[in-house]
Design a protein around this motif. Structure first.
Motif, short mmCIF file in Angstrom:
data_model
loop_
_atom_site.label_atom_id
_atom_site.label_comp_id
_atom_site.label_asym_id
_atom_site.label_seq_id
_atom_site.Cartn_x
_atom_site.Cartn_y
_atom_site.Cartn_z
N ARG A 69 16.42 -38.46 6.34
CA ARG A 69 17.02 -37.58 5.84
C ARG A 69 18.20 -37.11 5.00
O ARG A 69 19.61 -37.19 5.39
N TRP A 127 12.10 -45.48 2.07
CA TRP A 127 12.64 -44.13 2.65
C TRP A 127 14.04 -44.35 1.69
O TRP A 127 15.06 -44.35 2.36
N LYS A 133 15.39 -42.41 -1.12
CA LYS A 133 14.90 -41.34 -2.08
C LYS A 133 14.95 -41.35 -3.75
O LYS A 133 13.73 -40.99 -3.85
N LEU A 161 8.08 -41.54 -5.08
CA LEU A 161 9.06 -40.38 -5.21
C LEU A 161 9.13 -39.05 -5.87
O LEU A 161 9.78 -38.47 -6.16
N LEU A 179 7.37 -35.87 -0.88
CA LEU A 179 8.36 -37.21 0.07
C LEU A 179 10.02 -36.34 -0.27
O LEU A 179 10.27 -35.62 -1.02
N TYR A 180 10.78 -35.87 1.20
CA TYR A 180 12.02 -35.55 0.69
C TYR A 180 11.88 -34.07 -0.39
O TYR A 180 11.11 -33.33 0.73
N GLN A 221 10.64 -33.15 -3.14
CA GLN A 221 9.84 -33.38 -4.24
C GLN A 221 8.47 -31.98 -3.87
O GLN A 221 7.76 -31.71 -3.20
N ARG A 270 12.12 -34.56 5.65
CA ARG A 270 11.73 -35.44 4.93
C ARG A 270 10.19 -35.31 3.80
O ARG A 270 9.22 -36.05 3.54
#
Length: 803
Positions: free
Chosen positions: A311, A339, A341, A671, A712-713, A715, A791
């Motif tokens: 995170r 993981w 980012k 990503l 992811l994250y 995005q 996440r």
């Protein structure tokens, strides 16, 4: 076909591609007297030839002149022992750099020459010769055209071999098995092995371990030292507190024990998280203390770090890269792995140019991973699972070559032997990114299976990768792949049938074919049950429900292809006996989700669990009208109504709506682009190891909830619709399922807010009105964003229903 005739025909076909000379009676001569240069290279050549041909190649103390074949080994800096003609031919070959070698066959004298730039060059030259020779019982030949000079493009080339219970085989390895496996990786250019300390995010021991972990890592380091390879250690921060003096002293005491145990340690890799999350200020202060202990036992060793964090926040990254750029004397470089980012190209821009980046590619997992199988069929995700035997040679080359230019090489993340093929492909790509995958596979097949299986096995491994592509239901190549492997099986020697690498390919061929046939059968069974329900009439609901249930139960009461199933279990047992591969939990002692894909061989591949659960609930209703209504709702669960739209974003037919601005080939880690995700409802941060039709307080759920579009994250996830009715208003129903529990906000491309940040993972279905202005031009793009530190966004289904 007669086995002898089969082998003869294969050898005849292969002989047409290259002329060879017989060097079965070869001797070995080397002008190198320094044992630190030769290390075990001559021994490797002698032993690996004898294993395959039963021939002894003796070591001579002078260059032979009797006209019989020999292998000459020398350093490029001293060729004086070789004849002038040989020296001239060797010097004509292109220049080589560190760890490089020249390999030359002189057909007229039946001599082969290995010339290394240095000690490792000798080792890799021996490896390439072994890869190119054809060795069978009492016969060894080599191509007459073999003449090459090659050096590795990247200085770091290796794999993680962790001795811990979480792996699917390594914890069952003996010292001898580690020695052989490390040797084989070196034959394909690996120069680094990453080991693990006894304490990680795992159990301390397993029933499979032959030695305590502290003793085995000492053996792994010794083996690497004898081969002249680098030793790395992945060392996560598993302590409870890295600021309190007492806790720090306890951690340092453990480092003293571990670092003093291993005879060689060149680098230590400490992940920023996954596991062991620490704030950067705390982490780098701790690493400075750890470096003092490391230097005491291994003065030249460096510490590498990764910005791995589940995170992440901007504050965390700013602090992390600030420390990275401070030029600590103990600092080695940055590791780009799962993981992380920030794309590796962006990392390269924010750190000092002199700081190296090492790749840490996940070559072992199929989904919930750094580089998942793109658009994987749900039936495979449910059965093969996250960590099956998974040769992906062309995918690995694509992933490698998309990102390799930003680093100094790779040490892969591996959890066992399931990714065996991927390791050899990756090492060959780190040596030479232009190497065709098929050449690596031919070398792999020739060396580990025999020359007669060079092409069948190489093509068979490509076929196994192709099995994984596209919708399984329509992938007719799956049955042809099984035919290829069955032909090899039917003509194989008893020795080959017991070869673990052959068995790994064979079990996948049977397993894939069995899964596809089950999918076809169970899909038809489900449709039969739905057809029965479609014909329900007033007053007959209970009887109709019972008939539908009976139809659904066919899949397990009258299963198909029991021979294929038994074959898979027999191969799993054999792999456990030979290399400790743990493909089931109860029988082989696997950890859940860690290679035990054979446990999933009977998992339902249709919606039977959900339909049976719903029908049982409907049966309990006391009102016939209500039962009929619920049956109709069940059958029309995905109906968006007249003029409406329904999409399941795990399905290929809906993916065209998902906006992707960067291709998979350029962004294999997703990503900057969306990917397919797997999961239903997840509470907490646990891994989704097995995809099951349960979630959201344990309820049995529709199968489609197991697969979704995700990013992811932070995005954004974008899904676009056109051809809408500009005169109509729409109501939107969404199912939010998946692995993450994220806070998401939904807007449209015109700035309209559909909903503000809400917590997903607590209920699956939400409904909202879509502002008419957002669709007034007949088009709309929905945009999901996560809050900082989340996440990722994930969307499973959308219904756009005209109001």
């Amino acid at each position: 076909m007669n086995k002898i005739l089969f082998v003869f025909l294969l050898l005849f076909c292969l002989s047409g591609f290259a002329q060879t000379i017989d060097i079965s009676e070869a001797r070995i001569y080397t002008s190198i007297s320094d044992k630190q240069v030769l290390r075990r290279s001559v021994e490797i050549l002698q032993q690996e030839v004898k294993k395959r041909s039963r021939l002894d190649w003796p070591l001579l103390n002078k260059l032979p002149s009797d006209g019989k074949p020999y292998v000459g080994i020398a350093l490029e800096s001293d060729l004086s022992a070789f004849p002038t003609k040989v020296r001239d031919e060797i010097r004509k070959l292109p220049a080589i750099a560190a760890e490089g070698f020249k390999l030359l066959v002189m057909p007229d004298t039946k001599a082969v020459f290995i010339v290394g730039k240095d000690a490792r060059g000798i080792l890799y030259g021996v490896g390439r010769l072994l890869r190119k020779m054809e060795m069978s019982h009492t016969l060894v030949t080599v191509p007459t055209t073999l003449a090459l000079a090659t050096s590795p493009k990247y200085p770091v080339r290796g794999h993680q071999l962790g001795y811990r219970p979480k792996t699917n085989a390594y914890d069952a390895f003996t010292v001898e098995q580690f020695d052989q496996y490390i040797r084989e990786l070196a034959l394909f250019g690996a120069n680094s092995i990453e080991i693990l300390p006894p304490r990680t995010d795992d159990d301390a021991t397993s029933r499979h371990m032959k030695l305590p972990a502290i003793k085995m890592i000492a053996e792994q380091a010794r083996i690497c030292k004898e081969y002249g390879l680098d030793v790395w250690m992945w060392y996560p921060n598993m302590g409870s507190n890295y600021t309190h003096p007492d806790s720090i002293q306890k951690e340092l005491k453990e480092r003293h024990e571990i670092f003093s145990t291993v005879s060689q340690l060149d680098n230590v890799f400490v992940p920023g998280g996954d596991p062991g999350d620490l704030e950067p200020d705390v982490m780098f202060a701790w690493l400075g203390k750890m470096a003092v202990v490391l230097k005491k036992y291994h003065p030249k060793a460096k510490i590498w770090v990764s910005p791995q964090v589940f995170r992440p926040t901007k504050k965390w990254f700013d602090a992390f890269y600030s420390h990275v750029n401070r030029n600590y004397p103990w600092f080695g470089g940055v590791v780009f792995g799962p993981w992380v980012k920030m794309p590796v190209a962006e990392i390269r821009k924010v750190i000092n140019p002199a700081i190296p980046i090492r790749h840490y590619p996940d070559i072992t997992h199929n989904y919930s991973a750094q580089y998942p199988v793109p658009h994987w069929d749900l039936a495979y995700a449910m059965t093969l699972g996250r960590e099956s035997i998974n040769p992906r040679p062309h995918d690995e080359k694509m992933i490698h070559n998309a990102l390799d230019e930003y680093g100094v090489g790779s040490i892969s993340y591996s959890e066992g032997t399931n990714d065996d093929v991927n390791k050899f492909v990756w090492s060959d790509q780190d040596w030479n990114p232009d190497m065709p995958v098929i050449e690596t596979l031919r070398d792999y097949a020739r060396l580990f299976f025999g020359p007669e299986y060079q092409e069948p096995v190489a093509q068979g491994l490509v076929a196994l990768e192709n099995n994984l592509k596209g919708p399984l239901m329509t992938n007719e190549s799956v049955s042809r792949t099984l035919m290829q492997w069955q032909t090899m099986e039917n003509n194989a020697s008893p020795e080959l049938l017991q070869n673990p690498r052959f068995q790994m390919g064979l079990i996948r061929a049977y397993y894939d074919a069995y899964t596809r046939r089950r999918l076809m059968y169970e899909t038809e069974v489900e449709q039969e049950a739905k057809d029965i329900l479609e014909r329900v009439r007033s007053g007959s609901s209970l009887a109709t429900i019972q008939r539908a249930k009976t139809a659904l139960e066919k899949a397990w009461k009258w299963p198909i292809l029991p021979d294929y199933r038994r074959k898979c279990f027999a191969l799993a047992d054999s792999l456990y006996r030979s290399i400790g591969a743990q493909l089931t939990i109860s029988k082989h002692g696997a950890m859940s989700g860690r290679g035990n894909f054979v446990d999933n061989i009977d998992i339902p591949l249709n919606d039977a669990p959900y339909l049976l659960d719903q029908l049982s609930k409907i049966e309990k209703l006391g009102n016939e009208t209500e039962r009929l209504q619920k049956i109709d709702q069940l059958l029309r669960r995905t109906d968006p109504g007249l003029g409406g739209f329904y999409d399941h974003f795990g399905s290929p037919e809906s993916w065209h709506r998902v906006v992707s601005e960067v291709s998979w080939e350029k962004d294999p880690g997703s990503l900057q682009s969306p990917r397919i995700g797997f999961g239903v409802g997840l509470v907490g941060e646990e891994w989704v190891d097995e995809i099951k039709a349960t979630g959201f307080k344990g309820q049995i759920t529709p199968r489609v909830w197991m697969k979704q579009a995700k990013t992811l994250y932070d995005q954004p996830l974008k899904i676009a619709y056109n051809e809408l009715d500009p005169q109509s208003s729409y109501r939107m129903k969404i199912s939010y399922t998946g692995r993450f529990r994220s806070r998401m906000k939904l807007t449209t491309d015109d700035g309209s807010v559909i909903h503000d940040f809400l917590q997903t993972g607590e209920q699956p279905i939400f409904e909202f009105d879509v502002p008419q202005k957002a669709t007034a031009d007949g088009k709309v793009t929905f945009i999901w964003n996560c809050g900082e530190g989340e996440r990722g966004s994930q969307v499973t289904e959308i219904w756009l229903m005209k109001k």
